[in-house]
Scaffold this active site. Structure first.
Site, PDB file in Angstrom:
ATOM      1  CG  ASP A   1      63.347  -9.335  18.342  1.00 52.44           C
ATOM      2  OD1 ASP A   1      62.933  -9.187  19.503  1.00 52.44           O
ATOM      3  OD2 ASP A   1      63.404 -10.435  17.773  1.00 52.44           O
TER       4      ASP A   1
ATOM      5  CE  LYS B   1      57.414  -4.483  19.198  1.00 52.83           C
ATOM      6  NZ  LYS B   1      58.337  -5.321  18.432  1.00 52.83           N
TER       7      LYS B   1
ATOM      8  N   GLY C   1      60.252  -8.828  24.652  1.00 55.64           N
ATOM      9  CA  GLY C   1      61.313  -8.311  25.498  1.00 55.64           C
ATOM     10  C   GLY C   1      61.659  -6.922  24.991  1.00 55.64           C
ATOM     11  CG  HIS C   2      59.083  -4.167  24.473  1.00 55.12           C
ATOM     12  ND1 HIS C   2      57.778  -3.757  24.570  1.00 55.12           N
ATOM     13  CD2 HIS C   2      59.135  -4.989  23.405  1.00 55.12           C
ATOM     14  CE1 HIS C   2      57.075  -4.321  23.602  1.00 55.12           C
ATOM     15  NE2 HIS C   2      57.875  -5.076  22.883  1.00 55.12           N
TER      16      HIS C   2
ATOM     17  CD  GLN D   1      54.850 -10.986  20.522  1.00 53.81           C
ATOM     18  OE1 GLN D   1      53.678 -10.685  20.532  1.00 53.81           O
ATOM     19  NE2 GLN D   1      55.549 -11.112  21.621  1.00 53.81           N
TER      20      GLN D   1
HETATM   21  P1  IMP Z   1      55.687 -17.741  20.578  1.00 52.46           P
HETATM   22  O1  IMP Z   1      55.134 -16.362  20.513  1.00 52.46           O
HETATM   23  O2  IMP Z   1      56.542 -17.978  21.796  1.00 52.46           O
HETATM   24  O3  IMP Z   1      54.622 -18.789  20.407  1.00 52.46           O
HETATM   25  O4  IMP Z   1      56.686 -17.942  19.336  1.00 52.46           O
HETATM   26  C1  IMP Z   1      56.228 -17.958  17.989  1.00 52.46           C
HETATM   27  C2  IMP Z   1      57.214 -17.273  17.077  1.00 52.46           C
HETATM   28  O5  IMP Z   1      57.221 -15.879  17.347  1.00 52.46           O
HETATM   29  C3  IMP Z   1      58.657 -17.741  17.229  1.00 52.46           C
HETATM   30  O6  IMP Z   1      59.288 -17.692  15.972  1.00 52.46           O
HETATM   31  C4  IMP Z   1      59.266 -16.691  18.136  1.00 52.46           C
HETATM   32  O7  IMP Z   1      60.666 -16.599  17.973  1.00 52.46           O
HETATM   33  C5  IMP Z   1      58.546 -15.459  17.643  1.00 52.46           C
HETATM   34  N1  IMP Z   1      58.443 -14.406  18.664  1.00 52.46           N
HETATM   35  C6  IMP Z   1      57.612 -14.368  19.705  1.00 52.46           C
HETATM   36  N2  IMP Z   1      57.773 -13.238  20.398  1.00 52.46           N
HETATM   37  C7  IMP Z   1      58.715 -12.532  19.769  1.00 52.46           C
HETATM   38  C8  IMP Z   1      59.288 -11.233  20.000  1.00 52.46           C
HETATM   39  O8  IMP Z   1      58.938 -10.501  20.922  1.00 52.46           O
HETATM   40  N3  IMP Z   1      60.247 -10.857  19.102  1.00 52.46           N
HETATM   41  C9  IMP Z   1      60.603 -11.621  18.054  1.00 52.46           C
HETATM   42  N4  IMP Z   1      60.093 -12.822  17.797  1.00 52.46           N
HETATM   43  C10 IMP Z   1      59.145 -13.276  18.642  1.00 52.46           C
END
Ligand code: IMP
Length: 425
Positions: free
Chosen positions: A13, A16, A40-41, A225
């Protein structure tokens, strides 16, 4: 422009989407190389805001070739929904310019069920996943039982793989998690019903990428991420299930590491984190609420409020080192306006020792006390600044101090969500 990897240098977040969008205008090919629709971009063009979860952010630039690389896990329904929404707004999403690697793994309904079931069972020590099935899908990939996009062309193979997967997963869902079991035929039928719409996109993206590179195209590798959510290098186990580091841009999109020429790390002027896990500079006071409100810090994917805190130079320095960051893009600098003082974490204290690095033992980062440096805040509205020299002295001093502490140049500074609200140095 050289072949460029864009990664998030904190916990995701970082903004990007905007930087990818900006640099996409200078690239002919944009590739997503890891993650899935947990990302989510958000991109703002004029008054219109677009949130992309799977389709590479370059899609908004007519003519750019957008590829979903082999390292991505793809939810077929989400992909089709996103392309339909884009098409309805006049964006060209034809398979001539948007393609999915045959080797990308597919997220199926049982991955989502397992993700939710596991989180529900982890009461008290949840990871706080996005619930999109990301982890279970990567598990199947590593266990060599996953379904890949290319399999969609072979209905018998799809049915056999789904049946095999559910033999095991239904036991877990029903017996251990007390969730509903899934019918293999219904899952296969659902997926195969989408196949005719998906298959035109499912291509040999390696060949398309290499052909474009041989023809002289500049490629943008779009990370999702953040580095500290990396499965190996992040704050394990509070991480996502893929390698988010720049090095994975090669493996996740089928190019040689030597093709990666420039690495842009996107970094917020403060820090945020969604989900559980250690966060040394987290603010649980009014300053944290101020950052959340002023920075609209609510998840683009799940809508969850983001945890907010001060800039952590230890985290940033580690990102620079792990990724070979050549340029930093500092985002949301304008959000700091009106905070009387700004604090920067320059080291940690743990068990009487001062650390200038992240401790690797599980749980240790949750026990550190940040060591802060304080600098004056600013009251001026900087959202209209387009040149570094136009920024107030205090703001320039803050940026320069961050450069000193991270060892990387802030080549881009974002002072608002709009495409034009960027200082390029
Ligand atoms: P998962 O990727 O859904 O398995 O989540 C694992 C961890 O990564 C959690 O803490 C999510 O909140 C975090 N996470 C996954 N994708 C994002 C992203 O795009 N931005 C911020 N945090 C993310």
């Amino acid at each position: 422009m050289a072949n460029t990897v864009i990664i998030g240098a904190q916990w995701g977040d970082e903004g990007k989407g905007k930087i990818v969008d900006m640099l996409s205008a200078r690239s002919q090919v944009i590739v997503r190389f890891q993650g899935g629709n947990n990302a989510g971009h958000t991109i703002k063009v004029g008054n219109e805001e677009t949130i992309l979860h799977l389709v590479p952010s370059g899609i908004l630039h007519p003519g750019a070739l957008c590829l979903v690389g082999n390292g991505v896990v793809l939810d077929p329904e989400v992909f089709l929904r996103e392309t339909e929404e884009l098409a309805a707004r006049g964006v060209d999403v034809s398979p001539g310019r948007l393609a999915i690697s045959k080797k990308a793994h597919l997220i199926l309904p049982y991955h989502k069920s397992l993700d939710k079931a596991r989180e529900a069972k982890r009461a008290g020590h949840k990871i706080g996943t996005t619930g999109r099935g990301i982890g279970p899908c990567y598990e199947d990939k590593a266990a060599r039982v996953g379904l890949r996009a290319g399999d969609l062309a072979d209905p018998d193979l799809v049915r056999a793989k789904v049946r095999h997967a559910l033999l095991e997963k239904n036991v877990l869902l029903r017996e251990l998690y007390k969730f509903e079991a899934l019918d293999p035929d219904a899952v296969s039928d659902g997926l195969l019903a989408l196949a005719p719409r998906l298959l035109p996109y499912v291509q040999d993206t390696d060949a398309r990428l290499h052909a474009a590179m041989e023809a002289g195209a500049d490629v943008l590798f779009e990370g999702a991420q953040g580095i500290h959510l990396d499965i190996d290098h992040g704050t394990y186990p509070f991480v996502t299930s893929s390698n988010t580091v720049a090095g994975n841009a090669a493996a996740g999109s089928a190019v040689a590491p030597s093709a990666l020429e420039r690495v842009v790390g996107v970094i917020k002027a403060y820090t945020t984190r969604v989900g559980s896990g250690p966060f040394p500079t987290e603010l649980l006071d009014d300053a944290g609420s101020y950052l959340r409100t002023n920075g609209h810090e609510f998840g683009a994917t799940t809508g969850r409020p983001r945890r907010c805190g001060w800039f952590d130079a230890v985290v940033a320095r580690e990102s620079v080192r792990l990724n070979g960051i050549t340029d930093l893009a500092l985002t949301k600098l304008d959000v700091l306006q009106n905070l009387p003082v700004l604090r920067i974490c320059v080291a940690y204290e743990l068990d009487g020792k001062t650390l200038d690095y992240l401790p690797q033992e599980e749980g240790a980062l949750g026990r550190v006390t940040p060591v802060y440096e304080e600098v004056p805040g600013f009251e001026e509205d900087i959202s209209g600044c387009r040149d570094f020299a136009e920024l107030p002295d205090t703001v320039r001093a803050y940026v320069e101090r961050l450069e000193e502490l991270t060892g990387a140049r802030m080549s881009f500074i974002s002072v608002g969500p709009g495409r034009e609200q960027t200082i390029e140095r």
